[in-house]
Design a protein around this motif. Sequence first.
Motif, mmCIF file in Angstrom:
data_model
loop_
_atom_site.group_PDB
_atom_site.id
_atom_site.type_symbol
_atom_site.label_atom_id
_atom_site.label_comp_id
_atom_site.label_asym_id
_atom_site.label_seq_id
_atom_site.Cartn_x
_atom_site.Cartn_y
_atom_site.Cartn_z
ATOM 1 N N VAL A 75 46.902 -93.140 55.987
ATOM 2 C CA VAL A 75 46.227 -93.093 57.296
ATOM 3 C C VAL A 75 46.041 -91.645 57.759
ATOM 4 C CG1 VAL A 75 46.404 -93.694 59.748
ATOM 5 C CG2 VAL A 75 47.040 -95.360 57.990
ATOM 6 N N VAL A 76 47.118 -90.869 57.727
ATOM 7 C CA VAL A 76 47.034 -89.471 58.160
ATOM 8 C C VAL A 76 46.110 -88.677 57.226
ATOM 9 C CG1 VAL A 76 48.335 -87.348 58.592
ATOM 10 C CG2 VAL A 76 49.337 -89.556 59.179
ATOM 11 N N GLY A 77 46.199 -88.949 55.931
ATOM 12 C CA GLY A 77 45.384 -88.212 54.968
ATOM 13 C C GLY A 77 43.901 -88.496 55.101
ATOM 14 N N ALA A 82 38.550 -86.521 57.117
ATOM 15 C CA ALA A 82 37.378 -86.515 57.999
ATOM 16 C C ALA A 82 37.331 -85.227 58.823
ATOM 17 C CB ALA A 82 37.421 -87.740 58.918
ATOM 18 N N GLY A 83 38.492 -84.827 59.352
ATOM 19 C CA GLY A 83 38.548 -83.589 60.121
ATOM 20 C C GLY A 83 38.224 -82.374 59.277
ATOM 21 N N ALA A 84 38.738 -82.339 58.033
ATOM 22 C CA ALA A 84 38.491 -81.201 57.143
ATOM 23 C C ALA A 84 37.022 -81.114 56.748
ATOM 24 C CB ALA A 84 39.365 -81.318 55.900
ATOM 25 N N TRP A 85 36.401 -82.258 56.490
ATOM 26 C CA TRP A 85 34.989 -82.289 56.107
ATOM 27 C C TRP A 85 34.116 -81.718 57.226
ATOM 28 C CZ3 TRP A 85 31.782 -83.233 52.059
ATOM 29 C CH2 TRP A 85 30.442 -83.482 52.340
ATOM 30 N N ILE A 86 34.390 -82.153 58.448
ATOM 31 C CA ILE A 86 33.589 -81.702 59.594
ATOM 32 C C ILE A 86 33.824 -80.219 59.884
ATOM 33 C CG2 ILE A 86 33.215 -81.981 62.074
ATOM 34 C CD1 ILE A 86 33.981 -84.948 61.707
ATOM 35 N N SER A 87 35.093 -79.815 59.942
ATOM 36 C CA SER A 87 35.402 -78.437 60.324
ATOM 37 C C SER A 87 35.019 -77.417 59.258
ATOM 38 C CB SER A 87 36.895 -78.299 60.665
ATOM 39 O OG SER A 87 37.695 -78.549 59.529
ATOM 40 N N GLY A 149 46.344 -86.509 61.722
ATOM 41 C CA GLY A 149 45.423 -86.235 60.629
ATOM 42 C C GLY A 149 44.215 -85.430 61.070
ATOM 43 N N LEU A 150 43.599 -85.820 62.173
ATOM 44 C CA LEU A 150 42.397 -85.126 62.637
ATOM 45 C C LEU A 150 42.684 -83.669 62.993
ATOM 46 C CD1 LEU A 150 40.695 -87.862 64.867
ATOM 47 C CD2 LEU A 150 39.784 -86.868 62.747
ATOM 48 N N ILE A 190 47.919 -83.944 52.097
ATOM 49 C CA ILE A 190 47.127 -82.754 51.777
ATOM 50 C C ILE A 190 46.041 -83.058 50.747
ATOM 51 C CG2 ILE A 190 47.238 -80.465 50.684
ATOM 52 C CD1 ILE A 190 49.912 -80.051 52.011
ATOM 53 N N MET A 191 46.265 -84.017 49.860
ATOM 54 C CA MET A 191 45.297 -84.299 48.797
ATOM 55 C C MET A 191 43.899 -84.635 49.320
ATOM 56 S SD MET A 191 47.440 -86.377 45.914
ATOM 57 C CE MET A 191 45.891 -86.984 45.226
ATOM 58 N N PRO A 192 43.723 -85.668 50.155
ATOM 59 C CA PRO A 192 42.375 -85.954 50.655
ATOM 60 C C PRO A 192 41.835 -84.854 51.559
ATOM 61 C CG PRO A 192 44.000 -87.371 51.722
ATOM 62 C CD PRO A 192 44.706 -86.679 50.603
ATOM 63 N N ILE A 193 42.722 -84.169 52.280
ATOM 64 C CA ILE A 193 42.274 -83.066 53.135
ATOM 65 C C ILE A 193 41.686 -81.945 52.284
ATOM 66 C CG2 ILE A 193 43.087 -81.184 54.622
ATOM 67 C CD1 ILE A 193 45.010 -83.127 55.929
ATOM 68 N N ALA A 194 42.400 -81.565 51.215
ATOM 69 C CA ALA A 194 41.920 -80.501 50.341
ATOM 70 C C ALA A 194 40.648 -80.910 49.620
ATOM 71 C CB ALA A 194 43.007 -80.137 49.327
ATOM 72 N N LEU A 195 40.584 -82.161 49.183
ATOM 73 C CA LEU A 195 39.400 -82.643 48.466
ATOM 74 C C LEU A 195 38.178 -82.663 49.372
ATOM 75 C CD1 LEU A 195 38.466 -83.758 45.735
ATOM 76 C CD2 LEU A 195 38.967 -86.058 46.598
ATOM 77 N N ALA A 196 38.334 -83.194 50.583
ATOM 78 C CA ALA A 196 37.202 -83.272 51.515
ATOM 79 C C ALA A 196 36.795 -81.890 52.004
ATOM 80 C CB ALA A 196 37.569 -84.162 52.704
ATOM 81 N N GLY A 197 37.784 -81.050 52.316
ATOM 82 C CA GLY A 197 37.461 -79.697 52.768
ATOM 83 C C GLY A 197 36.785 -78.885 51.683
ATOM 84 N N GLY A 198 37.298 -78.972 50.444
ATOM 85 C CA GLY A 198 36.673 -78.268 49.333
ATOM 86 C C GLY A 198 35.255 -78.746 49.097
ATOM 87 N N ALA A 199 35.052 -80.070 49.189
ATOM 88 C CA ALA A 199 33.705 -80.620 49.021
ATOM 89 C C ALA A 199 32.777 -80.137 50.131
ATOM 90 C CB ALA A 199 33.771 -82.145 49.012
#
Length: 255
Positions: A75-77, A82-87, A149-150, A190-199
């Motif tokens: 849930v947090v990830g 979503a937050g990492a992708w937007i920011s 998470g956000l 951190i995994m989905p955050i890093a993946l979404a932010g990197g993307a």
Amino acid sequence: MPLVEVALVMLALGFLLGFVGAGGSGFIISILTVVFGYPIHTALGTALAAMFFSSFSGSISHYREGNMELRAGVVVGLTGAAGAWISSGWSSLIPGDRLGYLTSGMLFASGLALWFRMVYVSRRPKAPDDTTLVTVKSVRFWLIAPLIGLITGSLSGLFGIGSTPFIQLGLMLLLGMSMRYAAGTTMLVIMPIALAGGAGYFTIGYLDVHLLLAVVIGTMSGAYVGAKFTKRVPVVWLKTFMVLTPMMGGAILLL
């Protein structure tokens, strides 16, 4: 040749980070910008994406050891992703020099948050290791977990940092997790955050795949070796360097 030099420097850096048990995204950012002259946006995207690989291996280990609250981490990830992708898109709107100062400030804040976490853990009564104090079925969980998470995901995407101390503090202070569960669950977050932010950085043209490979190969190889020497260092030294590492990265960015 420059990428070979990057890999060699990251090998040495990875050894140091593995030795003291630090994440080191701030150091990666500062070395890429100050030493090798890469634009700050490219350095942020590279450091953020590189964290996916180190978090992946760490998550598997923690899951096998039973140190992870899987549902809370998902849930947090996911909300963090979503937050990492937007920011990550917002970072392109900030001038490079100003973004460097802001990232440096966040690295100093990360060091302070890590110090606060250590103080909090040392003074906190031991929580049971087999449960989290806020269950996933409660309304409070569904209000707080996505918020953690956000916020942390947005910080990661905007500044290219892992937000590890902020995530762990949120899990412990707001969700009531023990330190053991917070540490393991954070690796999953951190995994989905890093993946979404990197993307996100890749879509706006600020992620160099070849540079990412050089950084990942260097840091992961060095960290694997460096971690084998950790037990030879006094605990107080490890804690000190864990706090100072992000701050030193922030200081280098100010040069």
